[in-house]
Write a protein that holds these residues in place. Structure first.
Motif, PDB file in Angstrom:
ATOM      1  N   ASP A   1      41.736  61.072  14.466  1.00 12.27           N
ATOM      2  CA  ASP A   1      41.097  59.810  15.302  1.00 12.27           C
ATOM      3  C   ASP A   1      41.435  59.343  16.444  1.00 12.27           C
ATOM      4  N   GLY A   2      40.617  58.716  16.912  1.00  9.58           N
ATOM      5  CA  GLY A   2      40.761  58.345  18.318  1.00  9.58           C
ATOM      6  C   GLY A   2      41.812  57.238  18.402  1.00  9.58           C
ATOM      7  N   LEU A   3      42.902  57.380  19.513  1.00  7.80           N
ATOM      8  CA  LEU A   3      43.726  56.186  19.830  1.00  7.80           C
ATOM      9  C   LEU A   3      43.654  55.526  21.114  1.00  7.80           C
ATOM     10  N   GLU A   4      42.430  55.703  21.688  1.00  6.37           N
ATOM     11  CA  GLU A   4      42.355  55.084  22.938  1.00  6.37           C
ATOM     12  C   GLU A   4      42.656  53.564  23.174  1.00  6.37           C
ATOM     13  N   LYS A   5      42.002  53.014  22.206  1.00  5.54           N
ATOM     14  CA  LYS A   5      42.451  51.374  22.345  1.00  5.54           C
ATOM     15  C   LYS A   5      43.886  50.970  22.388  1.00  5.54           C
ATOM     16  N   TYR A   6      44.684  51.806  21.534  1.00  8.45           N
ATOM     17  CA  TYR A   6      45.914  51.690  21.577  1.00  8.45           C
ATOM     18  C   TYR A   6      46.778  52.307  22.778  1.00  8.45           C
ATOM     19  N   VAL A   7      46.207  53.402  23.327  1.00  9.17           N
ATOM     20  CA  VAL A   7      46.664  53.960  24.481  1.00  9.17           C
ATOM     21  C   VAL A   7      46.392  52.956  25.605  1.00  9.17           C
ATOM     22  N   GLN A   8      45.212  52.192  25.836  1.00  7.47           N
ATOM     23  CA  GLN A   8      44.977  51.208  26.738  1.00  7.47           C
ATOM     24  C   GLN A   8      45.785  49.949  26.719  1.00  7.47           C
ATOM     25  N   SER A   9      46.446  49.711  25.597  1.00  6.45           N
ATOM     26  CA  SER A   9      47.344  48.466  25.470  1.00  6.45           C
ATOM     27  C   SER A   9      48.714  48.650  26.021  1.00  6.45           C
ATOM     28  N   GLY A  10      49.023  50.046  26.559  1.00  2.36           N
ATOM     29  CA  GLY A  10      50.505  50.152  27.147  1.00  2.36           C
ATOM     30  C   GLY A  10      50.236  50.741  28.580  1.00  2.36           C
ATOM     31  N   GLU A  11      51.224  51.442  28.851  1.00  2.00           N
ATOM     32  CA  GLU A  11      51.370  51.791  30.296  1.00  2.00           C
ATOM     33  C   GLU A  11      51.029  53.369  30.210  1.00  2.00           C
ATOM     34  N   LEU A  12      49.812  53.658  30.955  1.00  2.00           N
ATOM     35  CA  LEU A  12      49.261  55.176  31.098  1.00  2.00           C
ATOM     36  C   LEU A  12      50.310  56.108  31.792  1.00  2.00           C
ATOM     37  N   LEU A  13      50.611  57.169  31.122  1.00  2.00           N
ATOM     38  CA  LEU A  13      51.671  58.218  31.697  1.00  2.00           C
ATOM     39  C   LEU A  13      50.923  59.391  31.695  1.00  2.00           C
ATOM     40  N   ASP A  14      50.387  60.048  30.650  1.00  2.00           N
ATOM     41  CA  ASP A  14      49.486  61.314  30.778  1.00  2.00           C
ATOM     42  C   ASP A  14      50.759  62.537  31.308  1.00  2.00           C
ATOM     43  N   ALA A  15      51.942  62.458  30.960  1.00  2.00           N
ATOM     44  CA  ALA A  15      53.020  63.196  31.108  1.00  2.00           C
ATOM     45  C   ALA A  15      53.282  64.425  30.075  1.00  2.00           C
TER      46      ALA A  15
ATOM     47  N   ILE B   1      52.841  57.243  22.563  1.00  2.00           N
ATOM     48  CA  ILE B   1      51.664  57.936  22.051  1.00  2.00           C
ATOM     49  C   ILE B   1      51.486  59.394  22.381  1.00  2.00           C
ATOM     50  N   ILE B   2      51.326  60.151  21.655  1.00  2.00           N
ATOM     51  CA  ILE B   2      51.384  61.590  21.932  1.00  2.00           C
ATOM     52  C   ILE B   2      49.995  62.143  21.381  1.00  2.00           C
ATOM     53  N   ILE B   3      49.387  62.658  22.167  1.00  2.00           N
ATOM     54  CA  ILE B   3      48.052  63.101  21.891  1.00  2.00           C
ATOM     55  C   ILE B   3      47.674  64.493  22.571  1.00  2.00           C
ATOM     56  N   ASP B   4      47.353  65.653  21.622  1.00  2.00           N
ATOM     57  CA  ASP B   4      47.172  67.038  22.207  1.00  2.00           C
ATOM     58  C   ASP B   4      48.370  67.412  23.173  1.00  2.00           C
ATOM     59  N   GLY B   5      49.370  67.162  22.805  1.00  2.00           N
ATOM     60  CA  GLY B   5      50.629  67.715  23.382  1.00  2.00           C
ATOM     61  C   GLY B   5      50.926  66.990  24.585  1.00  2.00           C
ATOM     62  N   ARG B   6      50.248  65.900  25.114  1.00  2.00           N
ATOM     63  CA  ARG B   6      50.643  64.979  26.093  1.00  2.00           C
ATOM     64  C   ARG B   6      51.053  63.855  25.737  1.00  2.00           C
ATOM     65  N   LEU B   7      52.050  63.220  26.652  1.00  2.00           N
ATOM     66  CA  LEU B   7      52.680  62.208  26.462  1.00  2.00           C
ATOM     67  C   LEU B   7      51.888  61.069  27.017  1.00  2.00           C
ATOM     68  N   ARG B   8      50.653  60.669  26.427  1.00  2.00           N
ATOM     69  CA  ARG B   8      49.420  59.648  27.055  1.00  2.00           C
ATOM     70  C   ARG B   8      50.125  58.487  27.598  1.00  2.00           C
ATOM     71  N   ALA B   9      50.994  57.551  26.699  1.00  2.00           N
ATOM     72  CA  ALA B   9      51.225  56.345  27.137  1.00  2.00           C
ATOM     73  C   ALA B   9      52.424  55.693  26.481  1.00  2.00           C
ATOM     74  N   ALA B  10      53.152  54.776  27.009  1.00  2.00           N
ATOM     75  CA  ALA B  10      54.202  54.300  26.319  1.00  2.00           C
ATOM     76  C   ALA B  10      54.137  52.656  26.380  1.00  2.00           C
ATOM     77  N   ARG B  11      54.955  52.060  25.715  1.00  2.00           N
ATOM     78  CA  ARG B  11      54.927  50.468  25.703  1.00  2.00           C
ATOM     79  C   ARG B  11      53.712  50.036  24.958  1.00  2.00           C
ATOM     80  N   CYS B  12      53.212  50.756  24.040  1.00  2.00           N
ATOM     81  CA  CYS B  12      51.594  50.393  23.566  1.00  2.00           C
ATOM     82  C   CYS B  12      51.927  49.509  22.424  1.00  2.00           C
ATOM     83  N   ILE B  13      50.827  48.533  21.898  1.00  2.00           N
ATOM     84  CA  ILE B  13      50.949  47.736  20.779  1.00  2.00           C
ATOM     85  C   ILE B  13      50.337  48.392  19.710  1.00  2.00           C
ATOM     86  N   LEU B  14      50.982  48.180  18.603  1.00  2.00           N
ATOM     87  CA  LEU B  14      50.397  48.768  17.389  1.00  2.00           C
ATOM     88  C   LEU B  14      50.111  47.733  16.180  1.00  2.00           C
TER      89      LEU B  14
END
Length: 275
Positions: free
Chosen positions: A147-161, A184-197
């Motif tokens: 499932d896509g988690l983009e709306k939760y990713v957008q709620s936090g600080e983008l990292l893509d680390a 939030i971790i997606i496809d082996g990348r740390l996409r964002a932190a401080r996300c709201i769930l």
């Protein structure tokens, strides 16, 4: 030849019996999905009113039947609003049960990869969780599946680390500005932190259940992601999958459950595994 049975003032044949059984099965499945939430009480109340309406209509009380018909017609719209999360969950379960996106034919034509082909490494996640638990540092991690988690990713600080143990530990350290919320971790990348769930509204949860655990359970109810919650008070690790919360897990148990859910559920078993 259709055989009809008369019960009191009703004529019942085998088609009616089949209809009743199918409706009962549908109602049971709906109650199974909404049980434990506040919506389950609304559902039972509406069901009792509808059964009362059917009884009144069968008896022939026209005035009361008309009043209840207006109430039910308005109530149907109210139910859609009240049960919007449960309806989404019901449709998600149906979509999962088909297994179409996980089929080889579907991936061949549409170029999608299964969960077994995911590039998410478990080692840095497990090592990071072990360090956080040993230091009694609270943490909340979400591992995406299909499932896509983009709306939760957008709620936090983008990292893509790049995902690593040090990154996870530093994010949830005591003085980190990113420690509140989820990573939030997606496809082996740390996409964002401080996300709201979304927090779970399950009434069956103990009153001692903290916000991290409710958020982990909530995201697992809304999506097919796996969520790991680490208690700041006890250092215990919990895992939420498909609306179920598994608490007090060891590192080995956490690895086994993640491995099975993220990588093995869509993979055909080998011959030796079957035997």
């Amino acid at each position: 030849m259709i055989v009809a049975l008369r019960v009191f003032f009703l004529d019942i044949d085998w088609v009616d019996v089949l209809d009743i059984l199918l409706v009962a099965l549908l109602l049971y499945q709906i109650y199974y999905i909404v049980r434990g939430s506040i919506a389950s009480r609304v559902f039972l109340g509406y069901l009792l009113v509808y059964l009362f309406y059917l009884t009144v209509k069968a008896i022939g009380l026209q005035l009361l039947t008309t009043i209840l018909e207006y109430f039910i017609s308005v109530g149907a719209l109210a139910l859609i609003i009240i049960f919007q999360q449960e309806i989404r969950r019901f449709l998600l379960i149906i979509g999962k049960s088909t297994h179409i996106p996980n089929s080889q034919l579907f991936r061949r034509w549409f170029g999608q990869t299964s969960a077994s082909e995911s590039s998410t490494p478990l080692k840095p996640i497990l090592e990071g969780c072990k360090v956080l638990a040993s230091e009694f540092t609270g943490g909340l991690l979400v591992i995406g599946k299909n499932d896509g988690l983009e709306k939760y990713v957008q709620s936090g600080e983008l990292l893509d680390a790049v995902l690593s143990k040090r990154m996870l530990v530093s994010i949830f350290s005591q003085y980190s500005p990113l420690r509140d919320g989820a990573a939030i971790i997606i496809d082996g990348r740390l996409r964002a932190a401080r996300c709201i769930l979304p927090a779970s509204e399950n009434d069956e949860l103990p009153t001692t259940t903290g916000f991290r655990h409710r958020a982990a359970l909530g995201i697992s109810e809304a999506t097919d992601a796996a969520a790991i919650a680490i208690s700041e008070q006890t250092g215990r690790i919990a895992l939420a999958i498909d609306g179920e919360l598994f608490v007090n897990l060891t590192s080995t148990e956490l690895e086994e459950r993640l491995q099975k859910y993220l990588f093995e559920t869509s993979r055909p078993r080998r011959r030796e595994e079957v035997e």
